[in-house]
Design an enzyme around this catalytic site. Structure first.
Site, PDB file in Angstrom:
ATOM      1  N   CYS A  62       0.741  -1.257   0.067  1.00 42.17           N
ATOM      2  CA  CYS A  62      -0.003  -0.107   0.106  1.00 42.17           C
ATOM      3  C   CYS A  62       0.991   1.257  -0.035  1.00 42.17           C
ATOM      4  O   CYS A  62       1.286   1.547   1.084  1.00 42.17           O
ATOM      5  CB  CYS A  62      -0.993   0.017   1.132  1.00 42.17           C
ATOM      6  SG  CYS A  62      -1.776   1.554   1.421  1.00 42.17           S
ATOM      7  N   CYS A  90      -0.439   4.133   2.111  1.00 43.19           N
ATOM      8  CA  CYS A  90      -0.311   4.025   3.524  1.00 43.19           C
ATOM      9  C   CYS A  90       1.345   4.191   3.840  1.00 43.19           C
ATOM     10  O   CYS A  90       1.576   4.788   4.998  1.00 43.19           O
ATOM     11  CB  CYS A  90      -0.643   2.601   3.994  1.00 43.19           C
ATOM     12  SG  CYS A  90      -1.969   1.919   3.134  1.00 43.19           S
ATOM     13  N   ASP A  91       2.342   3.621   3.081  1.00 45.26           N
ATOM     14  CA  ASP A  91       3.437   3.565   3.547  1.00 45.26           C
ATOM     15  C   ASP A  91       4.509   4.777   2.480  1.00 45.26           C
ATOM     16  O   ASP A  91       5.891   4.658   2.783  1.00 45.26           O
ATOM     17  CB  ASP A  91       4.047   2.214   3.568  1.00 45.26           C
ATOM     18  CG  ASP A  91       3.295   1.299   4.353  1.00 45.26           C
ATOM     19  OD1 ASP A  91       2.924   1.735   5.291  1.00 45.26           O
ATOM     20  OD2 ASP A  91       2.937   0.207   3.953  1.00 45.26           O
TER      21      ASP A  91
END
Ligand code: NAP
Length: 335
Positions: A136, A139-140
């Protein structure tokens, strides 16, 4: 036995599950939504949604999910952050065994559990997932400011991840196992227009270097001029080499979340997606079990198609419950 018997339980809280919840709640069925391991579904792995109808300037995925959740709640839907571990669909009502060890019963069951990101199978991925290896970018990605990173895959997801990562990373290398992308023209063009993004063709990821403490430090790749090098590792034309990177992102598609249905009469296709009874409605091969969203759709996998299928599942469940009630009343009258 359990005290809880619901009219309808919805497993999954992506756009399919939440839309099913709106429709079921507006039909006064007081649906319970089991939100699962990834509340909000695949949309939570993205930032802006530009192709959901009704938002001229796009909408943030998180906002879309929260609004839809609230919309269903307003009509009487409730939520629990639990997943279905096992389903007994032979008896009536159905019994669902949940991730906290509890169980509940439901007359109708809507399966909207979506599909989860696939893993490549590279050496060390179990250790490094969440430590520089991710499925992701949204997200990261921000952890990789100034890094060189790899994105594995050649579809729309890989393009989307690469474009997002180009905001943070110094260089994004898309590693694809063939020399032709699967991605749509528009996504391909957007990715190719970014100077931070490079493409490495006919190449696959064999191993990721690093540790839990230091994160990802590099990767071993294999290249074969005709593609799919992993199938040709003994071939002299296959070249294995190392690259220094600070992050690796997997974007190679999804697997449907249907493990809990494997031992039931719900029919799954070869890839594990739920098959509908007639390919037209949301009915599955088990009377009273309905399906919607990515868990039954390996092709479109869009927020709007998932929402549409969630709506269908709730309408079909409502009709089925009405018919059940009519039958029960007729039986009682006959006694
Ligand atoms: P996908 O279209 O199935 O593409 C998966 C890619 O990963 C393919 O290029 C595939 O290679 C590669 N791959 C699969 N297994 C691999 C492995 N073990 N090792 C290395 N590479 C592997 O999946 P997706 O990109 O997640 O997209 C799924 C659906 O969602 C599509 O319909 C897509 O259009 C849609 N989507 C749309 C958007 C958007 O429009 N913004 C964004 C994301 C997704 P091959 O090509 O060789 O098979």
């Amino acid at each position: 036995m359990t005290d809880e018997v619901h009219d309808v339980v919805i497993a999954g809280s992506g756009m399919a599950g939440l839309t099913a919840a709106i429709y079921a709640a507006r039909a006064d069925l007081e649906p319970l939504v089991l939100e699962g391991d990834e509340p909000g579904g695949q949309l939570t792995l993205t930032t802006d949604v530009e192709n959901y109808p009704g938002f001229e300037d796009g909408v943030e995925a998180f906002e879309l999910i929260q609004e839809t959740k609230g919309q269903a709640e307003r009509f009487g839907a409730s939520y629990r952050q639990l997943s279905v571990e096992d389903a007994d669909l032979d008896g009536r009502p159905f019994t669902l065994h949940l991730s906290d060890g509890s169980r509940l019963e439901t007359k109708a069951f809507v399966v909207a559990t979506g599909a989860s990101a696939r893993w490549v199978g590279a050496e060390n991925e179990e250790i490094l997932m969440g430590n520089g290896l991710s499925t992701c970018a949204t997200c990261d990605g921000a952890f990789h400011r100034g890094d060189d990173v790899l994105v594995i895959g050649g579809g729309d997801s890989a393009m989307e991840e690469a474009i997002f990562l180009s905001k943070f990373a110094e260089r994004v290398e898309v590693v694809h196992r063939r020399e032709e992308l699967r991605a749509s023209e528009i996504m391909k063009d957007r990715a190719m227009d970014k100077e931070e993004i490079e493409f490495t063709w006919n190449t696959e990821l064999l191993e990721i270097y690093g540790s839990e403490e230091e994160g990802v430090t590099g990767a071993k790749l294999a290249h074969h001029p005709e593609g799919r090098p992993k199938e040709k590792l003994d071939n002299p034309a296959t070249e294995e080499y190392d690259v220094d990177v600070g992050g690796v992102f997997y974007a190679i598609g999804h697997d449907p979340n249907t493990e809990f249905l494997v031992d039931t009469d719900v029919v799954l296709d070869d890839e594990g997606y739920v098959e509908t009874l007639d390919g037209r409605t949301s009915e599955t091969h088990v009377d009273g079990v309905f399906v919607g969203g990515d868990v039954t759709d390996s092709f479109y996998q869009q927020a709007v198609t998932a929402a549409g299928m969630g709506c269908m599942a709730a309408i079909d469940a409502e009709e089925w419950l009405d018919e059940l009630e009519r039958e029960e009343k007729a039986e009682a009258a006959a006694e």
